[in-house]
Design a protein around this motif. Structure first.
Motif, PDB file in Angstrom:
ATOM      1  N   THR A   8      -6.847 -15.996 -43.062  1.00 26.26           N
ATOM      2  CA  THR A   8      -6.593 -14.858 -42.184  1.00 26.26           C
ATOM      3  C   THR A   8      -7.550 -14.931 -41.002  1.00 26.26           C
ATOM      4  O   THR A   8      -8.744 -15.048 -41.177  1.00 26.26           O
ATOM      5  N   THR A   9      -7.016 -14.909 -39.806  1.00 22.06           N
ATOM      6  CA  THR A   9      -7.842 -14.946 -38.605  1.00 22.06           C
ATOM      7  C   THR A   9      -7.317 -13.946 -37.586  1.00 22.06           C
ATOM      8  O   THR A   9      -6.193 -13.471 -37.684  1.00 22.06           O
ATOM      9  N   TYR A  10      -8.127 -13.682 -36.596  1.00 19.29           N
ATOM     10  CA  TYR A  10      -7.774 -12.718 -35.557  1.00 19.29           C
ATOM     11  C   TYR A  10      -6.774 -13.331 -34.595  1.00 19.29           C
ATOM     12  O   TYR A  10      -6.918 -14.445 -34.124  1.00 19.29           O
ATOM     13  N   ASN A  11      -5.730 -12.579 -34.281  1.00 16.54           N
ATOM     14  CA  ASN A  11      -4.726 -12.990 -33.309  1.00 16.54           C
ATOM     15  C   ASN A  11      -4.848 -12.062 -32.106  1.00 16.54           C
ATOM     16  O   ASN A  11      -4.542 -10.867 -32.202  1.00 16.54           O
ATOM     17  N   LEU A  19      -1.796 -13.719 -40.808  1.00 20.31           N
ATOM     18  CA  LEU A  19      -1.337 -15.083 -41.037  1.00 20.31           C
ATOM     19  C   LEU A  19      -0.133 -15.339 -40.136  1.00 20.31           C
ATOM     20  O   LEU A  19       0.521 -14.408 -39.665  1.00 20.31           O
ATOM     21  N   HIS A  20       0.160 -16.596 -39.891  1.00 21.33           N
ATOM     22  CA  HIS A  20       1.290 -16.969 -39.031  1.00 21.33           C
ATOM     23  C   HIS A  20       2.208 -17.875 -39.857  1.00 21.33           C
ATOM     24  O   HIS A  20       2.036 -19.087 -39.890  1.00 21.33           O
ATOM     25  N   PRO A  21       3.207 -17.307 -40.532  1.00 15.42           N
ATOM     26  CA  PRO A  21       4.069 -18.119 -41.395  1.00 15.42           C
ATOM     27  C   PRO A  21       4.988 -19.041 -40.593  1.00 15.42           C
ATOM     28  O   PRO A  21       5.341 -18.752 -39.451  1.00 15.42           O
ATOM     29  N   LEU A  37       2.219 -20.617 -45.145  1.00 18.51           N
ATOM     30  CA  LEU A  37       1.385 -19.660 -44.440  1.00 18.51           C
ATOM     31  C   LEU A  37       0.326 -20.424 -43.681  1.00 18.51           C
ATOM     32  O   LEU A  37      -0.341 -21.288 -44.238  1.00 18.51           O
ATOM     33  N   ARG A  38       0.204 -20.109 -42.409  1.00 18.28           N
ATOM     34  CA  ARG A  38      -0.787 -20.763 -41.563  1.00 18.28           C
ATOM     35  C   ARG A  38      -1.784 -19.733 -41.080  1.00 18.28           C
ATOM     36  O   ARG A  38      -1.542 -18.525 -41.140  1.00 18.28           O
ATOM     37  N   SER A  39      -2.886 -20.224 -40.576  1.00 24.86           N
ATOM     38  CA  SER A  39      -3.907 -19.361 -40.006  1.00 24.86           C
ATOM     39  C   SER A  39      -3.288 -18.465 -38.938  1.00 24.86           C
ATOM     40  O   SER A  39      -2.398 -18.885 -38.195  1.00 24.86           O
ATOM     41  N   GLY A  40      -3.757 -17.238 -38.837  1.00 18.49           N
ATOM     42  CA  GLY A  40      -3.189 -16.276 -37.905  1.00 18.49           C
ATOM     43  C   GLY A  40      -3.370 -16.608 -36.440  1.00 18.49           C
ATOM     44  O   GLY A  40      -2.674 -16.086 -35.591  1.00 18.49           O
ATOM     45  N   SER A  41      -4.302 -17.508 -36.133  1.00 18.40           N
ATOM     46  CA  SER A  41      -4.556 -17.826 -34.728  1.00 18.40           C
ATOM     47  C   SER A  41      -3.865 -19.115 -34.273  1.00 18.40           C
ATOM     48  O   SER A  41      -4.024 -19.516 -33.130  1.00 18.40           O
ATOM     49  N   GLY A  47       2.165 -27.935 -36.006  1.00 25.27           N
ATOM     50  CA  GLY A  47       2.515 -28.414 -37.337  1.00 25.27           C
ATOM     51  C   GLY A  47       3.993 -28.442 -37.647  1.00 25.27           C
ATOM     52  O   GLY A  47       4.384 -28.762 -38.766  1.00 25.27           O
ATOM     53  N   VAL A  48       4.844 -28.152 -36.666  1.00 27.82           N
ATOM     54  CA  VAL A  48       6.273 -28.064 -36.952  1.00 27.82           C
ATOM     55  C   VAL A  48       6.871 -29.426 -37.317  1.00 27.82           C
ATOM     56  O   VAL A  48       7.750 -29.496 -38.189  1.00 27.82           O
ATOM     57  N   VAL A  49       6.393 -30.502 -36.720  1.00 27.44           N
ATOM     58  CA  VAL A  49       6.929 -31.835 -37.042  1.00 27.44           C
ATOM     59  C   VAL A  49       6.599 -32.195 -38.487  1.00 27.44           C
ATOM     60  O   VAL A  49       7.474 -32.617 -39.247  1.00 27.44           O
ATOM     61  N   ALA A  50       5.351 -32.016 -38.885  1.00 24.75           N
ATOM     62  CA  ALA A  50       4.943 -32.304 -40.262  1.00 24.75           C
ATOM     63  C   ALA A  50       5.653 -31.380 -41.249  1.00 24.75           C
ATOM     64  O   ALA A  50       5.910 -31.758 -42.393  1.00 24.75           O
ATOM     65  N   PHE A  51       5.974 -30.180 -40.822  1.00 25.21           N
ATOM     66  CA  PHE A  51       6.691 -29.213 -41.660  1.00 25.21           C
ATOM     67  C   PHE A  51       8.143 -29.639 -41.882  1.00 25.21           C
ATOM     68  O   PHE A  51       8.657 -29.590 -42.989  1.00 25.21           O
ATOM     69  N   LEU A  52       8.808 -30.067 -40.807  1.00 20.79           N
ATOM     70  CA  LEU A  52      10.229 -30.409 -40.881  1.00 20.79           C
ATOM     71  C   LEU A  52      10.522 -31.813 -41.399  1.00 20.79           C
ATOM     72  O   LEU A  52      11.550 -32.038 -42.035  1.00 20.79           O
ATOM     73  N   GLU A  53       9.642 -32.767 -41.099  1.00 24.23           N
ATOM     74  CA  GLU A  53       9.916 -34.173 -41.402  1.00 24.23           C
ATOM     75  C   GLU A  53      10.324 -34.433 -42.857  1.00 24.23           C
ATOM     76  O   GLU A  53      11.354 -35.078 -43.094  1.00 24.23           O
ATOM     77  N   PRO A  54       9.589 -33.956 -43.873  1.00 23.28           N
ATOM     78  CA  PRO A  54      10.014 -34.240 -45.246  1.00 23.28           C
ATOM     79  C   PRO A  54      11.359 -33.619 -45.610  1.00 23.28           C
ATOM     80  O   PRO A  54      12.133 -34.199 -46.381  1.00 23.28           O
TER      81      PRO A  54
END
Length: 65
Positions: A8-11, A19-21, A37-41, A47-54
């Motif tokens: 959890t970080t400040y946005n 958080l930034h899902p 779930l990713r850090s809020g900032s 990270g979208v490429v690493a998220f989608l690739e698999p």
């Protein structure tokens, strides 16, 4: 978020801690295929490429045509 939850970080845009899902939904049924779930900032596209690739590799292997 409340308390001291991990990542959890400040946005500054929303002026709150959180958080930034990153979510992937199937378009016809609306089923959620993947979520992280990713850090809020973090920036929206980080990270979208690493998220989608698999997922794309899986579907390409499963449905080659």
């Amino acid at each position: 978020t409340t308390g001291n939850q991990e990542d959890t970080t400040y946005n500054a845009h929303h002026q709150t801690k959180g958080l930034h899902p990153l979510l992937l939904f199937e378009g016809i049924t609306g089923h959620c295929i993947k979520a992280v779930l990713r850090s809020g900032s973090v920036y929206t596209s980080n990270g979208v490429v690493a998220f989608l690739e698999p997922v794309l590799i899986h579907f390409k292997d499963r449905y080659p045509h």
